[in-house]
Design a protein around this motif. Structure first.
Motif, PDB file in Angstrom:
ATOM      1  N   ALA A  27       4.226   8.779   4.943  1.00 38.68           N
ATOM      2  CA  ALA A  27       4.633  10.159   5.180  1.00 38.68           C
ATOM      3  C   ALA A  27       4.972  10.353   6.648  1.00 38.68           C
ATOM      4  CB  ALA A  27       3.522  11.116   4.757  1.00 38.68           C
ATOM      5  N   LEU A  28       6.150  10.931   6.894  1.00 40.22           N
ATOM      6  CA  LEU A  28       6.632  11.166   8.251  1.00 40.22           C
ATOM      7  C   LEU A  28       6.770  12.661   8.520  1.00 40.22           C
ATOM      8  CD1 LEU A  28       9.545   8.565   8.418  1.00 40.22           C
ATOM      9  CD2 LEU A  28       7.121   8.199   8.884  1.00 40.22           C
ATOM     10  N   LYS A  29       6.417  13.061   9.712  1.00 41.13           N
ATOM     11  CA  LYS A  29       6.580  14.450  10.133  1.00 41.13           C
ATOM     12  C   LYS A  29       7.932  14.624  10.823  1.00 41.13           C
ATOM     13  CE  LYS A  29       2.315  15.887   9.197  1.00 41.13           C
ATOM     14  NZ  LYS A  29       1.688  14.603   8.826  1.00 41.13           N
ATOM     15  N   PRO A  30       8.441  15.866  10.851  1.00 40.36           N
ATOM     16  CA  PRO A  30       9.671  16.115  11.603  1.00 40.36           C
ATOM     17  C   PRO A  30       9.440  15.965  13.102  1.00 40.36           C
ATOM     18  CG  PRO A  30       8.980  18.082  10.355  1.00 40.36           C
ATOM     19  CD  PRO A  30       7.923  17.062  10.199  1.00 40.36           C
ATOM     20  N   ARG A  31      10.498  15.705  13.818  1.00 36.23           N
ATOM     21  CA  ARG A  31      10.412  15.645  15.278  1.00 36.23           C
ATOM     22  C   ARG A  31       9.962  17.013  15.799  1.00 36.23           C
ATOM     23  NH1 ARG A  31      13.051  11.769  17.914  1.00 36.23           N
ATOM     24  NH2 ARG A  31      14.589  11.611  16.244  1.00 36.23           N
ATOM     25  N   GLY A  32       9.075  17.000  16.741  1.00 34.15           N
ATOM     26  CA  GLY A  32       8.584  18.258  17.295  1.00 34.15           C
ATOM     27  C   GLY A  32       7.361  18.807  16.600  1.00 34.15           C
ATOM     28  N   TYR A  33       6.880  18.104  15.558  1.00 30.90           N
ATOM     29  CA  TYR A  33       5.681  18.555  14.870  1.00 30.90           C
ATOM     30  C   TYR A  33       4.499  18.556  15.839  1.00 30.90           C
ATOM     31  CZ  TYR A  33       1.502  18.371  11.971  1.00 30.90           C
ATOM     32  OH  TYR A  33       0.255  18.622  11.441  1.00 30.90           O
ATOM     33  N   VAL A  34       3.714  19.621  15.790  1.00 29.89           N
ATOM     34  CA  VAL A  34       2.504  19.720  16.613  1.00 29.89           C
ATOM     35  C   VAL A  34       1.309  19.869  15.685  1.00 29.89           C
ATOM     36  CG1 VAL A  34       1.283  21.040  18.375  1.00 29.89           C
ATOM     37  CG2 VAL A  34       3.776  20.803  18.507  1.00 29.89           C
ATOM     38  N   SER A  35       0.397  18.920  15.753  1.00 28.14           N
ATOM     39  CA  SER A  35      -0.786  18.962  14.903  1.00 28.14           C
ATOM     40  C   SER A  35      -1.697  20.114  15.323  1.00 28.14           C
ATOM     41  CB  SER A  35      -1.557  17.654  14.999  1.00 28.14           C
ATOM     42  OG  SER A  35      -2.819  17.761  14.354  1.00 28.14           O
TER      43      SER A  35
END
Length: 315
Positions: free
Chosen positions: A299-307
């Motif tokens: 699973a990959l997050k979009p660029r710029g994702y902030v946890s």
């Protein structure tokens, strides 16, 4: 292009067999530079913190003893997997929320990928995702690879589920990132890469509401749009047409079917939830797809994702 040289592996405390570690070694062996694997475990026993019979120092000593025991066990079960060319260390922490401990280590160690084993249901032959798995899928800022408890299949393929029908920049960028990961992993693991895309079925009631509507023309137009977009994506990344699938239907049906048909060892998914502090879910479609896939899931997050667990923004 992802390198995956700093790999965080979550230990399975219930078994000596460690499929997540085996998969990490597969990736590390194919690296062009020295890889570093951290074998990680979060443990907690409520009784050690609550007993009034022990002083604070005694409780600390007992916790250290339990941690030491676990470290020794992890070193023992890891011995069959470790290769000389890989830098390897073991880390055990005392924490009552495993997913928070794991993500904390992701930030502290600046890891490239998180690998964790999933449980396989003996009767239904399906993968059971634990609450910790779901928290990691939703909140971990780096790629999360959930590994099924089985060997890597013979003549395996890797499948990336791309969303080529969208014109949203976040989706387009995520498509490119997924294909980069697909090609990287396929090269390192000796598998064949495939792209799959599901496009929507024409709503059944639209011809009632709009009598002049021609569903066949509409369906052909939608399919044509998706085929054109898929062609552009595959050509951009040098993927052959026969390694692409564009099929009508819901993603939660099309993707698992394609994974079964192609003998997929891994499916790569983009989780296009919100970014920022509100990013605590991965999207209903992705969750349904993950539930139905009986193989490894990346699973990959979009660029710029902030946890929401990012220590630089957490309160």
């Amino acid at each position: 292009m992802s390198i995956y040289n700093k790999i965080l592996v979550v230990a399975d405390i219930n078994h000596d067999e460690q499929p997540a570690l085996a998969r990490a070694i597969q990736l590390a062996k194919k690296s062009r530079s020295t890889s570093h694997i951290t074998f990680f475990l979060s443990i907690y026993d409520f009784s050690y913190d609550m007993t009034s019979m022990l002083s604070g120092d005694e409780r600390d000593a007992m916790r250290r003893g339990v941690i030491h025991q676990r470290e020794q066990w992890m070193k023992k079960v890891a011995e069959p997997y470790i290769k000389e060319s890989i830098v390897f260390d073991v880390k055990v922490v005392w924490h009552n929320r495993p997913y928070e401990a794991i993500i904390g280590e992701v930030f502290a160690g600046e890891h490239d990928i998180l690998i964790k084993g999933t449980r396989k249901h003996d009767v239904l032959e399906s993968v059971i995702f634990t609450p910790t798995d779901w928290h990691l899928l939703r909140k971990c800022p780096i790629p999360v690879l959930l590994v099924k408890n089985s060997d890597w299949p013979e003549n395996a393929n890797i499948l990336a589920s791309v969303h080529v029908g969208s014109e949203i920049e976040t989706h387009l960028d995520l498509n490119d990132r997924m294909v980069d990961q697909l090609l990287n992993l396929s090269e390192r693991l000796g598998t064949t890469p495939y792209l799959v895309n599901a496009y929507p079925v024409t709503p059944a009631n639209i011809t009632i509401e709009l009598p002049e509507f021609d569903p066949t023309t509409y369906t052909d137009a939608v399919r044509g749009h998706h085929l054109t977009a898929m062609k552009a994506l595959r050509q951009k990344h040098g993927i052959d047409e026969e390694h692409t699938i564009v099929q009508q239907g819901l993603p939660e049906d099309v993707i698992p079917q394609a994974a079964d048909k192609l003998n997929a060892a891994m499916v790569i998914l983009g989780t296009t939830g919100r970014t920022g502090l509100s990013a605590v879910f991965i999207g209903n479609t992705a969750e349904q797809v993950i539930d139905k896939i009986n193989c490894d899931v990346l699973a990959l997050k979009p660029r710029g994702y902030v946890s929401p667990l990012d220590p630089t923004i957490a309160s």
